[in-house]
Design a protein around this motif. Structure first.
Motif, mmCIF file in Angstrom:
data_model
loop_
_atom_site.group_PDB
_atom_site.id
_atom_site.type_symbol
_atom_site.label_atom_id
_atom_site.label_comp_id
_atom_site.label_asym_id
_atom_site.label_seq_id
_atom_site.Cartn_x
_atom_site.Cartn_y
_atom_site.Cartn_z
ATOM 1 N N PHE A 67 0.934 -0.798 0.046
ATOM 2 C CA PHE A 67 -0.119 0.315 -0.233
ATOM 3 C C PHE A 67 0.796 1.423 0.261
ATOM 4 C CE2 PHE A 67 -1.504 3.609 2.857
ATOM 5 C CZ PHE A 67 -2.259 3.603 2.115
ATOM 6 N N LEU A 68 1.927 0.999 0.783
ATOM 7 C CA LEU A 68 3.241 2.416 1.004
ATOM 8 C C LEU A 68 3.809 2.950 -0.656
ATOM 9 C CD1 LEU A 68 4.651 2.067 3.963
ATOM 10 C CD2 LEU A 68 2.318 4.081 3.631
ATOM 11 N N VAL A 69 3.895 1.468 -1.170
ATOM 12 C CA VAL A 69 4.407 1.443 -2.599
ATOM 13 C C VAL A 69 3.510 2.550 -3.452
ATOM 14 C CG1 VAL A 69 5.478 0.617 -4.394
ATOM 15 C CG2 VAL A 69 6.140 -0.059 -2.426
ATOM 16 N N GLY A 70 2.275 1.827 -3.559
ATOM 17 C CA GLY A 70 1.053 2.235 -4.162
ATOM 18 C C GLY A 70 0.399 4.177 -3.993
ATOM 19 N N ASP A 71 0.234 3.427 -2.773
ATOM 20 C CA ASP A 71 -0.238 5.484 -2.250
ATOM 21 C C ASP A 71 1.395 6.161 -2.795
ATOM 22 O OD1 ASP A 71 -1.727 6.667 -0.725
ATOM 23 O OD2 ASP A 71 0.429 7.330 1.050
ATOM 24 N N LEU A 72 2.513 6.015 -2.285
ATOM 25 C CA LEU A 72 3.520 6.989 -3.287
ATOM 26 C C LEU A 72 3.975 7.189 -4.789
ATOM 27 C CD1 LEU A 72 6.431 9.030 -2.233
ATOM 28 C CD2 LEU A 72 7.677 6.152 -2.639
ATOM 29 N N GLY A 73 3.739 5.564 -5.275
ATOM 30 C CA GLY A 73 3.079 6.198 -6.803
ATOM 31 C C GLY A 73 1.645 7.071 -7.562
ATOM 32 N N ILE A 74 1.049 6.927 -6.486
ATOM 33 C CA ILE A 74 0.053 8.112 -6.809
ATOM 34 C C ILE A 74 0.361 9.890 -6.611
ATOM 35 C CG2 ILE A 74 -2.010 8.853 -6.330
ATOM 36 C CD1 ILE A 74 -2.744 6.380 -7.465
ATOM 37 N N ALA A 75 1.109 9.619 -5.831
ATOM 38 C CA ALA A 75 1.376 11.099 -5.543
ATOM 39 C C ALA A 75 2.640 11.309 -6.604
ATOM 40 C CB ALA A 75 2.414 11.067 -3.826
ATOM 41 N N VAL A 76 3.888 10.195 -6.585
ATOM 42 C CA VAL A 76 5.132 10.932 -7.522
ATOM 43 C C VAL A 76 4.629 11.036 -9.015
ATOM 44 C CG1 VAL A 76 6.644 9.954 -8.742
ATOM 45 C CG2 VAL A 76 6.504 9.782 -6.252
ATOM 46 N N THR A 77 3.071 10.034 -9.257
ATOM 47 C CA THR A 77 2.871 10.465 -10.084
ATOM 48 C C THR A 77 1.633 11.521 -10.928
ATOM 49 O OG1 THR A 77 2.347 8.080 -10.296
ATOM 50 C CG2 THR A 77 0.386 9.434 -12.453
ATOM 51 N N GLY A 78 0.976 12.083 -9.785
ATOM 52 C CA GLY A 78 0.462 13.292 -9.964
ATOM 53 C C GLY A 78 1.711 14.798 -10.094
#
Length: 419
Positions: A67-78
Motif C-alpha cells: 500500500f505504501l508503494v502504491g500511495d507513493l506512486g499516486i503522489a509521484v504520478t501527480g
C-alpha cells in the motif's frame, strides 16, 4: 494502545484534509490549466484512492508495504503529470503540483511504518520527482524539499525512539511481574518448607545417630533451597561440617522455631454472606499471639481491613515474632501495639532482646536468609506499605509495620478484578 497509534490516526485525518486542500486548488486554478480535463481526471483518481484506502492508514497492521508503494506512486504520478496539465510559466512561478501537500501524507506513512530510513527514502523519491517537474533546482523548490526531507526523517526517528521505549517498558513490566511472583512464592516457601527443614536439622543433631544424618541432609537441602529462592541458582550441597557450622552461626533474621507454644496466626475468617470475604477485624488475627511472653494492646473499636490485606499484615507480624523467639531468646518479652490511625493502620512489634547489630539484616539477605526481605518487608511492599526496623545493641528491637488505608482499598479492588 501502542504509542504510535495516535500518529496513524493523525495521518488518516491529514490525508483527508490535504485532499480537500488539493481539490480546492484544482477548482481555483481550473481556468488557468492548459488541460483542465487532465487535472480533473487525476483529482478524481486521487479522491477515489483516498476514499478506498481510508482504513489502510488506521493502524500499522493495515498499512502494508504494498500500500505504501502504491500511495507513493499516486503522489509521484501527480507530480510528474503537472507539466502536462499546467503551463510552463505557472510552474516556473512555483505553482503547486496537482497533489500539492497531499504528497507529504505518503511520505509520512513510510516514516511511521519503517522509521527514519524509510522516511528518508520516500522523501528522496518525492524530491527527485519535484526536481524533474520543475526542470531543475529552484530556490523555493529546494526550501520545500528540505522541509519534506527533514520532517520525514525527524518523525521517523521519533517513531523508532518511541518503539524502543515501548519495548523497554514492556520488558520492565514483565520482569517486575516475574519478580513479584517469585517473591510471593519465596515467602510461602520461607513460611513452610524452610522452617520444617530447619526443625528437622536441629532435631536430628540433638537426637544423634541416624537422625543426625537425616538432619544433615535436611540442612543441605535447606541451604540449596534458600539459594534457589534468593538467587535462582542452586548451590553445590555443603558437607556435614559446613551445615553444622551454618546452624551454629546463631542469629538469623528469618529462622522460626516450630516448637514455640504460641498458636499460629489463623487465616482471615471469610464472611459467608460476602463473595469477596468482606472486611476483617485485624484484632481477631493478632489476638492469638498474646501469651505469657507476648503482650497485645489493641484499640477498643474494630480495625477493619480487606481480608487479604489483613491476612498478609498478620503474617508479617507473625514473622516478626518468630524472629523475636529466635534472636531474643525464650525468656524475651514482646509487645504488639495495634493503632488505627485516620489514614493508615500501624502495628508495632517491640522486644527486650539484645537488638540487631548494624548491617546484620543486609548480611542475612545476602546469605539467602530472606525472612525480613520477603516475609516481612516484601509483604508490606506488596500492600503499598512500609516496614521499618529500629534497633540498637542491648536495647531491643522495634518493627513498625504500616499499611495506608488507601493502598489497602486498592489491593482489595485489584483482588476483586483478578477474580
Amino acid at each position: 494502545m501502542s504509542v504510535e497509534q495516535p500518529l496513524w490516526q493523525a495521518l488518516t485525518a491529514y490525508r483527508v484534509l490535504t485532499l480537500l486542500y488539493a481539490l480546492g486548488l484544482c477548482v481555483y486554478s481550473f481556468d488557468d490549466y492548459d488541460h483542465p480535463i487532465g487535472a480533473v481526471v487525476y483529482m478524481a483518481v486521487l479522491t477515489l484512492w483516498t476514499a478506498l484506502t481510508f482504513r489502510m492508514v488506521a493502524s500499522a497492521e493495515r498499512c502494508t508495504r504494498r500500500f505504501l508503494v502504491g500511495d507513493l506512486g499516486i503522489a509521484v504520478t501527480g507530480i510528474l503529470l503537472t507539466p502536462l496539465v499546467d503551463s510552463h510559466d505557472r510552474i516556473a512561478e512555483g505553482t503547486p503540483t496537482l497533489p500539492s501537500i497531499w504528497t507529504m501524507g505518503a511520505v509520512l506513512g513510510f516514516a511511521i511504518k519503517g522509521g527514519w530510513r524509510w522516511g528518508a527514502s520516500a522523501s528522496t523519491v518525492v524530491c527527485a520527482a519535484n526536481v524533474i517537474e520543475r526542470g531543475g533546482f529552484a530556490q523555493d523548490t529546494v526550501h520545500m524539499l528540505s522541509l519534506v526531507w527533514v520532517a520525514s526523517v525527524g518523525i521517523g526517528y521519533v517513531i523508532e525512539v518511541a518503539r524502543a521505549s515501548e519495548r523497554t517498558l514492556a520488558r520492565a513490566l514483565r520482569i517486575e511481574a516475574a519478580t513479584r511472583e517469585r517473591e510471593r512464592l519465596a515467602r510461602d516457601i520461607h513460611d513452610s518448607v524452610l522452617q520444617v527443614l530447619a526443625m528437622v536439622q536441629r532435631r536430628g543433631a540433638a537426637i544423634g545417630g541416624e537422625a543426625a544424618e537425616l538432619g544433615r541432609m535436611a540442612g543441605e537441602q535447606e541451604i540449596a533451597l534458600r539459594t534457589l529462592v534468593s538467587t535462582g541458582l542452586v548451590a553445590r550441597p555443603r558437607t556435614g561440617e559446613g551445615t553444622e557450622a551454618a546452624a551454629d552461626r546463631g542469629a538469623l533474621p528469618d529462622a522460626a522455631d516450630p516448637d514455640a507454644d504460641d498458636p499460629p496466626v489463623p487465616p482471615c475468617p471469610p464472611d459467608p454472606e460476602r463473595s469477596d470475604g468482606g472486611p476483617c477485624d485485624l484484632r481477631a488475627l493478632l489476638a492469638p499471639h498474646a501469651g505469657s511472653r507476648v503482650t497485645f494492646s489493641e484499640p477498643g473499636a474494630p480495625v477493619l481491613l480487606p481480608a487479604g490485606v489483613a491476612g498478609e499484615l498478620a503474617a508479617a507480624v507473625g514473622a516478626s515474632l518468630d524472629n523475636v523467639r529466635v534472636h531474643a531468646g525464650e525468656d524475651a518479652h514482646a509487645w504488639i501495639l495495634l493503632e488505627d490511625e485516620p489514614g493508615a493502620v500501624m502495628v508495632t512489634v517491640r522486644d527486650d532482646g539484645p537488638g540487631i547489630p548494624e548491617g546484620r539484616l543486609a548480611d542475612a539477605e545476602a546469605e539467602g536468609r530472606l525472612g525480613v526481605a520477603l516475609s516481612i518487608r516484601g509483604r508490606l511492599r506488596d500492600l503499598g506499605g512500609t516496614a521499618e526496623w529500629i534497633s540498637a545493641p542491648g536495647q531491643g528491637t522495634e518493627v513498625e509495620l504500616t499499611v495506608p488505608k488507601a493502598s489497602a482499598k486498592k489491593a482489595k479492588q485489584k483482588g476483586e478484578a483478578a477474580r
